[in-house]
Write an enzyme that holds these catalytic residues in place. Structure first.
Site, PDB file in Angstrom:
ATOM      1  N   GLU A  97      44.429  21.751   9.738  1.00  0.00           N
ATOM      2  CA  GLU A  97      45.580  21.534  10.206  1.00  0.00           C
ATOM      3  C   GLU A  97      46.636  20.855   9.123  1.00  0.00           C
ATOM      4  OE1 GLU A  97      46.037  18.653  13.398  1.00  0.00           O
ATOM      5  OE2 GLU A  97      47.983  19.033  13.899  1.00  0.00           O
ATOM      6  N   ARG A 146      33.109  13.536  12.045  1.00  0.00           N
ATOM      7  CA  ARG A 146      33.229  13.140  13.487  1.00  0.00           C
ATOM      8  C   ARG A 146      32.341  14.078  14.240  1.00  0.00           C
ATOM      9  NH1 ARG A 146      39.360  13.477  13.933  1.00  0.00           N
ATOM     10  NH2 ARG A 146      39.465  13.719  12.080  1.00  0.00           N
TER      11      ARG A 146
HETATM   12  C1  PRP Z   1      38.824  17.058  11.910  1.00  0.00           C
HETATM   13  C2  PRP Z   1      38.047  17.064  13.342  1.00  0.00           C
HETATM   14  C3  PRP Z   1      37.499  18.493  13.326  1.00  0.00           C
HETATM   15  C4  PRP Z   1      38.555  19.169  12.490  1.00  0.00           C
HETATM   16  C5  PRP Z   1      39.474  20.129  13.546  1.00  0.00           C
HETATM   17  O1  PRP Z   1      37.901  16.642  10.759  1.00  0.00           O
HETATM   18  O2  PRP Z   1      37.005  16.220  13.338  1.00  0.00           O
HETATM   19  O3  PRP Z   1      36.421  18.505  12.355  1.00  0.00           O
HETATM   20  O4  PRP Z   1      39.555  18.119  11.844  1.00  0.00           O
HETATM   21  O5  PRP Z   1      40.480  20.666  12.998  1.00  0.00           O
HETATM   22  P1  PRP Z   1      40.489  22.264  12.970  1.00  0.00           P
HETATM   23  O6  PRP Z   1      40.209  22.987  14.405  1.00  0.00           O
HETATM   24  O7  PRP Z   1      41.941  22.404  12.469  1.00  0.00           O
HETATM   25  O8  PRP Z   1      39.475  22.739  11.900  1.00  0.00           O
HETATM   26  P2  PRP Z   1      38.648  16.528   9.488  1.00  0.00           P
HETATM   27  O9  PRP Z   1      38.213  17.650   8.501  1.00  0.00           O
HETATM   28  O10 PRP Z   1      39.406  15.799   9.369  1.00  0.00           O
HETATM   29  O11 PRP Z   1      37.051  15.402   8.920  1.00  0.00           O
HETATM   30  P3  PRP Z   1      36.898  14.236   9.380  1.00  0.00           P
HETATM   31  O12 PRP Z   1      36.072  14.338  10.509  1.00  0.00           O
HETATM   32  O13 PRP Z   1      35.604  13.784   8.135  1.00  0.00           O
HETATM   33  O14 PRP Z   1      37.673  13.174   9.439  1.00  0.00           O
HETATM   34  N1  ADE Z   2      41.957  17.027  13.142  1.00  0.00           N
HETATM   35  C1  ADE Z   2      42.845  18.023  13.169  1.00  0.00           C
HETATM   36  N2  ADE Z   2      43.850  17.830  13.922  1.00  0.00           N
HETATM   37  C2  ADE Z   2      43.608  16.381  14.381  1.00  0.00           C
HETATM   38  C3  ADE Z   2      44.504  15.666  15.450  1.00  0.00           C
HETATM   39  N3  ADE Z   2      45.679  15.952  15.429  1.00  0.00           N
HETATM   40  N4  ADE Z   2      43.902  14.477  15.443  1.00  0.00           N
HETATM   41  C4  ADE Z   2      42.519  14.075  15.232  1.00  0.00           C
HETATM   42  N5  ADE Z   2      41.670  14.843  14.351  1.00  0.00           N
HETATM   43  C5  ADE Z   2      42.450  15.943  14.063  1.00  0.00           C
END
Ligand code: PRP
Ligand code: ADE
Length: 177
Positions: free
Chosen positions: A101, A64
């Site tokens: 998370e 994202r």
């Molecule tokens: C999500 C979001 C952030 C991250 C935030 O990505 O887009 O990059 O988690 O969480 P944090 O602050 O606890 O590290 P995700 O790893 O789910 O990957 P994606 O964007 O490929 O769905």
């Molecule tokens: N990545 C980590 N935590 C998330 C949340 N609560 N919603 C969307 N993206 C996430």
């Protein structure tokens, strides 16, 4: 932030309960980017504080972070560097493993994508624990880049990500909580 702008951003983010695991309130930005005016506003607001900061590269984290990072790079007139999940980047990489998370992951950066002295803005959709952006900042710093700040659409205030990043010397900017 202007209250009308804040409402435009907030009203276009959907919350999905118990996704991808029970207990997680998933903040979904796909609804924001589907709305042209709100997407454009988000890019302007993510970019605004860093317009005169001498940024030389924007780094966005898969997946994202790519959606928001690339238009922010264009708005600043600088290059975009992707930080990716393992085995996706074709040239020589360095990596960092970090806690999410809801799980563990590893991120990789091309070794030649950041040069010593680069002034780097990190961009992602959401700040939760801060693990993703802390790992991204470590990759940038290992290559000699300076992390000027991090810009997010959403910060989840109860999880402590902002405090963690500030403790690691990363200034945080976000559009809503
Ligand atoms: C999500 C979001 C952030 C991250 C935030 O990505 O887009 O990059 O988690 O969480 P944090 O602050 O606890 O590290 P995700 O790893 O789910 O990957 P994606 O964007 O490929 O769905
Ligand atoms: N990545 C980590 N935590 C998330 C949340 N609560 N919603 C969307 N993206 C996430």
């Amino acid at each position: 932030m202007d209250l009308q702008n804040l409402a435009t951003i907030r009203n276009n983010i959907k919350t999905i309960p118990d996704y991808p695991k029970p207990g997680i309130q998933f903040r979904d930005v796909t609804s924001l980017i589907e709305h042209g005016e709100a997407f454009s506003l988000a890019i302007s607001l993510l970019t605004e504080p860093f317009k005169n900061a001498g940024i030389t590269k924007v780094v966005g984290t898969e997946a994202r972070g790519f959606i928001f990072g690339a238009p922010v790079a264009l708005a600043l007139g600088v290059g975009f560097v992707p930080v990716r999940k393992p085995n996706k980047l074709p040239r020589e990489t360095i990596d960092e493993t970090y806690e999410l998370e809801y799980g563990m992951d590893t991120l990789e950066l091309h070794v030649d994508a950041i040069e010593p002295g680069d002034k780097v803005l990190l961009v992602d959709d959401l700040l939760a624990t801060g693990g993703t952006i802390e790992a991204t900042a470590k990759l940038v710093r290992r290559m000699g880049g300076e992390v000027v700040g991090a810009s997010f659409v959403i910060s989840l205030p109860d999880i402590g990500g902002e405090q963690r990043l500030v403790e690691h010397g990363i200034e945080c900017h976000y559009l809503c909580q």
